[in-house]
Write an enzyme that holds these catalytic residues in place. Sequence first.
Site, PDB file in Angstrom:
ATOM      1  CD  GLU A 206      -2.904  -1.165   2.348  1.00 17.68           C
ATOM      2  OE1 GLU A 206      -3.856  -1.955   2.316  1.00 17.68           O
ATOM      3  OE2 GLU A 206      -2.685  -0.403   3.316  1.00 17.68           O
TER       4      GLU A 206
ATOM      5  CG  HIS B 204      -9.110   6.348   2.587  1.00 20.11           C
ATOM      6  ND1 HIS B 204      -9.272   6.090   1.248  1.00 20.11           N
ATOM      7  CD2 HIS B 204      -8.424   5.291   3.086  1.00 20.11           C
ATOM      8  CE1 HIS B 204      -8.714   4.930   0.957  1.00 20.11           C
ATOM      9  NE2 HIS B 204      -8.186   4.426   2.057  1.00 20.11           N
TER      10      HIS B 204
ATOM     11  NE  ARG C 108      -4.507   5.305   3.597  1.00 18.37           N
ATOM     12  CZ  ARG C 108      -5.025   4.520   4.521  1.00 18.37           C
ATOM     13  NH1 ARG C 108      -5.352   5.023   5.705  1.00 18.37           N
ATOM     14  NH2 ARG C 108      -5.201   3.235   4.291  1.00 18.37           N
TER      15      ARG C 108
ATOM     16  CG  HIS D 104      -9.632   6.795   6.671  1.00 19.16           C
ATOM     17  ND1 HIS D 104     -10.642   5.847   6.620  1.00 19.16           N
ATOM     18  CD2 HIS D 104      -8.466   6.099   6.724  1.00 19.16           C
ATOM     19  CE1 HIS D 104     -10.110   4.636   6.638  1.00 19.16           C
ATOM     20  NE2 HIS D 104      -8.795   4.757   6.715  1.00 19.16           N
TER      21      HIS D 104
ATOM     22  NE  ARG E 124      -4.246   5.579   9.609  1.00 23.18           N
ATOM     23  CZ  ARG E 124      -4.668   4.562   8.850  1.00 23.18           C
ATOM     24  NH1 ARG E 124      -4.090   3.373   8.949  1.00 23.18           N
ATOM     25  NH2 ARG E 124      -5.648   4.716   7.998  1.00 23.18           N
TER      26      ARG E 124
END
Length: 540
Positions: A116, A241, A287, A348, A383
Site C-alpha cells: 500500500e 482517505h 494518503r 478517515h 499515518r
Amino acid sequence: MRRTYDVVIVGSGAAGLTAALRLAPHVRVAVISKGDMDAGSTNWAQGGIAAVLEATDSVQSHIDDTLVAGAGLCSEEAVRFVVEHGREAIESLIDMGVGFDRNTHEDGYGYHLTREGGHSHRRIIHAADATGRAVQKTLSERVAEEANIDIYTHHVAIDVITNRHLGTKSGKNDMAHGVYVLDTKTGRVMTFSARATILASGGASRVYLYSSNPDASTGDGIAMAWRAGCRVANMEFNQFHPTCLYHPEAKTFLITEAMRGEGAVLRRGDGSRFMPDYDKREELAPRDVVARAIDSEMKRSGEECVWLDITHKDADFIVTHFPTIYRHCLQFGIDITSDRIPVVPAAHYTCGGVKVDEAGRTDLDFLYAIGECAHTGLHGANRMASNSLLECLVYGASAADDILARYCEMPAQSLPRNWDESQVTDSDEEVVVSHNWKELRRFMWDYVGIVRTDKRLERAKRRVDLLSSEIMEYYGNFRVTANLLELRNLVTVADLIVRSALMRKESRGLHYTSDYPDLADDPADTVLVPFGRAVADRVA
C-alpha cells in the site's frame, strides 16, 4: 447503580479487546461498547495490517517508510517499538484463528502480502478486503469465552471518574477511578469503579460532514481525557482517505488502498491519469498527497468526483481480492471489473489524540489510552496505510502488561459519588441536538478540511465557541442521551482540532494551509494543556 472491576475498558475494537484478553487470566475486566461489539472502526478496516513478515523485508525498512510518511513528526522510539513487535502481534492473531489469506505460491511467506501507499515492500497481511471484520470477529469470540470479562453493549461512557468525584481536591496525586456510563436501553447512568481505566474508544472523524468511519467515531475518549486533565497532541492532523465511494445512495464506503497497491489508477472524467503530475510515486504516494491531488482536480474541473480504475486487471483477480467492494458497488450498479469507480476523499483517521507513553499511560494516574484515541508518536503528521491496526494490537498488549506489573501499587476500588440527576429534566427540544450536530460537521468540513487558511480556521473557532456555549447549557439542564453525549464530545474535539491547526504556522503532512505552504525548519508536536491540569508532566 454501581459496578466494580479491576479494569474497565471503554471501547470494543482491536485495541480494547487485545488488552482485555491479555488481562483476563489475571483480573476482572469490564468492556464498555457504545453499540454492538462490532460497531467501531476495526470492523470497517479493509486493507490489512502492516508487519515485517517476508525475509526480503526488514524492520529498518518499515521504520524508514513510516518516518518518511510521518513528515518529520514521528517519534522514532515509538515507531521502532511498534514495528519490532509487529510479527509477534500478527502471530498472536493467527494463533487465535484469524483467517488471513494464504499465499498461493510455494516460495516466500505462507500468507499473501500486498503493498500500500508509502510502503517499499509487500508487508500488508490481510483477509481478502475485510481484514478488520475478520480480526473483530475472532477477538469478539475469544472475549465472549472469557469468564473474567463482562461485556456491556449499548452503554456510552460519559466521563472519567477522578478525585473530584470522590469529594477530594485534585492535586498531584489525582487519578482515575473508573467511568460514569449511560445505559442507553434504560436511560440510567451507572458508576463503574475500577483500579485502572483504559480508553480505547477510537477516533473523531465524525466531526466532519463526510467520513469513512462508523457513526461511533465521535472522539469520546479524547474529550473525556481532556476534561479529566490530560494533554492532547497533534489534533490538526486529520487524515482524509483519498478514495471513498461517491454515490447519492451510498453511505460513505471506503475503497481500500490495497486496490491501488494491486494496480488501480486514478483518472479524470476524460479518462486521463493525473497522479503522475503530482508525485513520482503516483497512486502509491502517501494518503495526504493523493487526497490533496484529488481535491485539486475536483476544484480545477468542477467535477464532483474522480474515478478509480482497475478494469485492466483480470476479472477473477478483482473479484477474488476485493469481494466486499465488488458486491457493495454492484448494489449501486457499478461492476468494478468493467466500470470505473467514482471516488472522493473523506475524513478517515485521527492521527493526534491523548498524549501517552510506550505503555499507554496518560497524564492521569491509572488512566490509559490506546488505539486511535491515543497519540503515541507512531504516525507523526501522516499515518501510513495499515499501521493503525498494528498500533492497536501492540499498545493493547503493552497497556495490559503495564497494568498487571503495577497492579499491586494500585489503590483498591473507590466509592465515587453517584450520578446526580436531581437538577435536570427530560428534554423537550431534542431538535437542538440534531441541528447543532449538523452545523458542527458542516463548518468543520468547509473550514477545517483538506486545505485550510487562517481566515477559515478563525471562522470555525467563532462557531465552535458559540456551539460549545449552547451545548454546555443544554447539557447542564437536561438528562443525558447518547446523542447529547456524542455532540458534547464532538464540539470538544472540534475545538481541539481548530486550536491546534491555528497554532501550526506551516504545511506538514495532513495539515495543509494556503497561508503557510512551506515546511518549518524546526518541526514540533502541537501539545495542548487543559486548564488546571491536575498531574505534573509524566509523558515526555
